[in-house]
Design an enzyme around this catalytic site. Structure first.
Site, PDB file in Angstrom:
ATOM      1  N   LYS A   1       0.580  -1.076  -0.179  1.00 28.18           N
ATOM      2  CA  LYS A   1       0.010  -0.033  -0.007  1.00 28.18           C
ATOM      3  C   LYS A   1       0.702   1.212   0.166  1.00 28.18           C
ATOM      4  O   LYS A   1       0.434   2.408  -0.287  1.00 28.18           O
ATOM      5  CB  LYS A   1      -0.991  -0.008   1.114  1.00 28.18           C
ATOM      6  CG  LYS A   1      -2.051  -1.035   1.177  1.00 28.18           C
ATOM      7  CD  LYS A   1      -3.100  -0.488   0.561  1.00 28.18           C
ATOM      8  CE  LYS A   1      -4.540  -1.184   0.552  1.00 28.18           C
ATOM      9  NZ  LYS A   1      -4.408  -2.759   0.895  1.00 28.18           N
TER      10      LYS A   1
ATOM     11  N   SER B   1       1.623 -10.072  -0.364  1.00 25.07           N
ATOM     12  CA  SER B   1       1.261  -8.642  -0.310  1.00 25.07           C
ATOM     13  C   SER B   1       1.353  -8.075   1.064  1.00 25.07           C
ATOM     14  O   SER B   1       1.423  -6.687   0.902  1.00 25.07           O
ATOM     15  CB  SER B   1      -0.297  -8.573  -0.963  1.00 25.07           C
ATOM     16  OG  SER B   1      -1.017  -9.046  -0.120  1.00 25.07           O
TER      17      SER B   1
END
Ligand SMILES: *Cc1c(COP(=O)(O)O)cnc(C)c1O
Length: 332
Positions: free
Chosen positions: A55, A307
């Site tokens: 992110k 991720s």
């Protein structure tokens, strides 16, 4: 309303813009998953990114794309998770004021994590809606810029930089497996990869419990689905009924979406630890989990995007000790 499409050139520009602010994470072969799948399997180790998830890429690109005037007035967000962390860190690095709004129900350790990364935390009301109202006030009355977690061109382009790195690291790439929630991550990656190699297959992986994008694709439009506790908590939340970018991009660019149950996700987390020697959160482990569950059968060299790593370490400890953890039963 017409929407300017995001292009491969935007992703190339994002890469230049965020260089030096984010890590270029490694892509590592996984002997055990390769053996299991019968194809070369590589892990893109983005759980090692600063702040513990990808992110940071989108948040950094969004902040570095602001005008001087916008930078001066600061940014706001509502996320208490990985997007909040990324935004807080990116803003602090750029010397931009950031306010993250959250409700009084958010646990103290999450509040502290965001504060430690350099953002102001504003506690408002007792629900996410109250926090959202304060964000709208800050945007409307103080001219701050809201940076959303996925449905935003600069955020999508920032996440897309992962696709460029995957192509460089595995030139004979046939398939990529990408965790899927709001779709900013997979939209950017699919765009970056298909612009160069349209034949590469892009598969999204979500949890069965509240797979908002899968439900929306099925319905043919953004659709609400009830949120439920899941080990893949960073994949929770809707795609927004007023979705502007990611729904159409996922519909047009992604080849398949697969969903996993909680037991399968737990196996992915365990595999990450015992076989790859990495701490991986539930949402970060779904690609490995899909291979282990046999729900994806790659036809060639494959990159699995890992991720994120931001999991409660006590929960992680219970999971890798092979305790059965059912969050829904725990919450009931
Ligand atoms: C946010 C997040 C995702 C999903 O990204 P989207 O752009 O919402 O699809 C996947 N993994 C982790 C660790 C995340 O924090």
């Amino acid at each position: 309303m017409s929407v300017e499409p995001i292009t491969a050139a935007d992703i190339a520009a994002a890469r230049q813009r965020i260089r030096g602010e984010v890590l270029r994470t490694p892509t590592m072969p996984s002997p055990s998953l390769s053996e299991r799948a019968g194809q070369p399997i590589h892990l893109k180790m983005e759980q090692r990114q600063i702040t513990g998830s990808f992110k940071l890429r989108g948040a950094t690109n969004a902040i570095l794309s602001l005008s001087d005037d916008e930078r001066g007035r600061g940014v706001v967000g509502v996320s208490t998770g990985n997007h909040g962390r990324g935004l807080a860190h990116a803003a602090s690095r750029a010397g931009v004021r950031a306010i993250i709004c959250m409700s009084a129900l958010v646990p103290e350790n999450k509040v502290a994590a965001i504060r430690d990364l350099g953002a102001e935390v504003r506690i408002v009301g007792k629900s996410q809606d109250d926090a959202q109202e304060e964000v709208e006030r800050l945007v409307g009355e103080e001219g701050m810029t809201m940076i959303p977690p996925f449905d935003h061109p600069a955020v999508i382009a920032g996440q897309g930089t992962l696709g460029l790195e995957m192509l460089e690291d595995v030139p004979d790439l046939a398939e990529v497996l990408v965790p899927l929630s709001g779709g900013g991550l997979i939209a950017g990656i699919a765009l970056a990869i298909k612009a160069q190699r349209p034949q590469v297959r892009v598969t999204g992986i979500s949890m069965e419990r509240g797979a908002a994008m899968a439900v929306s694709l099925e319905a043919g439009r953004p659709t609400l689905t009830p949120e439920r506790p899941t080990l893949a908590d960073s994949l929770g939340g809707g795609i927004g009924l007023d979705n502007r970018h990611t729904f159409a991009m996922v519909r047009d660019l992604v080849d398949a979406v697969v969903t996993l149950d909680e037991g399968e996700i737990a196996e992915g987390i365990r595999h990450g630890y015992w076989r790859e020697q990495e701490v991986v959160e539930g949402g970060g482990a779904v690609g490995m989990a899909a291979l282990i569950a046999g729900k994806v059968r790659p036809g060639g060299p494959t990159v699995v995007l890992v991720s994120g790593r931001n999991i409660d370490m006590k929960l992680h400890h219970r999971l890798i000790s092979s305790e059965d953890v059912d969050l829904e039963e725990a919450a009931a």
